[in-house]
Design an enzyme around this catalytic site. Sequence first.
Site, short mmCIF file in Angstrom:
data_model
loop_
_atom_site.label_atom_id
_atom_site.label_comp_id
_atom_site.label_asym_id
_atom_site.label_seq_id
_atom_site.Cartn_x
_atom_site.Cartn_y
_atom_site.Cartn_z
N ARG A 46 0.75 -1.24 -0.06
CA ARG A 46 -0.09 -0.27 0.01
C ARG A 46 1.03 1.22 -0.16
NH1 ARG A 46 -5.53 -0.13 2.55
NH2 ARG A 46 -4.83 1.66 3.81
N ARG A 57 0.86 13.23 -9.58
CA ARG A 57 0.81 14.44 -9.45
C ARG A 57 2.21 15.17 -9.76
NH1 ARG A 57 -4.13 14.65 -9.73
NH2 ARG A 57 -5.46 14.46 -7.93
N HIS A 60 1.64 15.57 -13.41
CA HIS A 60 0.69 16.59 -13.84
C HIS A 60 1.48 17.97 -13.74
CE1 HIS A 60 -2.63 13.99 -12.61
NE2 HIS A 60 -2.62 14.03 -13.93
N SER A 88 8.43 0.66 8.01
CA SER A 88 9.53 0.09 8.41
C SER A 88 10.96 0.52 8.14
CB SER A 88 9.60 -1.55 8.41
OG SER A 88 9.76 -1.86 7.11
N SER A 148 -2.05 0.96 8.19
CA SER A 148 -3.07 2.16 7.57
C SER A 148 -2.85 3.49 8.01
CB SER A 148 -4.47 1.73 7.85
OG SER A 148 -5.02 0.59 7.11
N GLU A 151 0.14 4.54 6.13
CA GLU A 151 -0.22 4.80 4.54
C GLU A 151 -0.78 5.96 4.39
OE1 GLU A 151 0.39 -0.14 4.80
OE2 GLU A 151 -1.87 0.97 4.83
N ASP A 159 0.75 14.61 -0.77
CA ASP A 159 -0.15 15.76 -1.31
C ASP A 159 0.27 17.16 -0.87
OD1 ASP A 159 -1.81 14.13 -2.85
OD2 ASP A 159 -3.46 14.15 -1.59
#
Length: 184
Positions: A46, A57, A60, A88, A148, A151, A159
């Site tokens: 993930r 991005r 872009h 990790s 999670s 991630e 972003d």
Amino acid sequence: MQITQYLSKILQELSPSVGLVSDEDAEKLVNGILEAKKIFVAGAGRSGLMGKSFVMRMMHMELDAYVIGETVTPNFEKDDILIIGSGSGSTKSLVAMAEKAKAIGGKIAAVTINPDSAIGELSDMTIKLPGIPKEESQNEATIQPMGSLFEQTLLLFYDAVILRFMEKKGLNSSTMFCRHANLE
């Protein structure tokens, strides 16, 4: 528990992340991207998917950016930067990539929970993100499965790096949209 309650808990877990990321370390990464001839991004599982989003991005923004392992990825050279997202910091395949990039003479950036890891030690710049290693996620520090929290923080961090880069280069969504896929 309802889906919206889970969503609220996830957002509560993510919110403190902002205060745990070093602006100084993040700015080094932004400058490393600006100085690089080509940008390569790697991650496993993930974390790798978050990296693919980051590369999209950068494309872009007309940067020469690639995901490691894709068929169109060119060779890594000494004027390039390899950005590795790894909770990790010790995933063997990613360690091997970092070692090879180091031997070639390019720059390495680690975005990780563990800056003292093998990848962190090989890196020219390390950005520590909050999170809980997937093998420790059952300790009630997070309601989320495995890695999670890291991630999600990694995606949001990438972003934020894009937004900072846009600011430095005077870009906006309109100027970037001309590079968006149009055969969809």
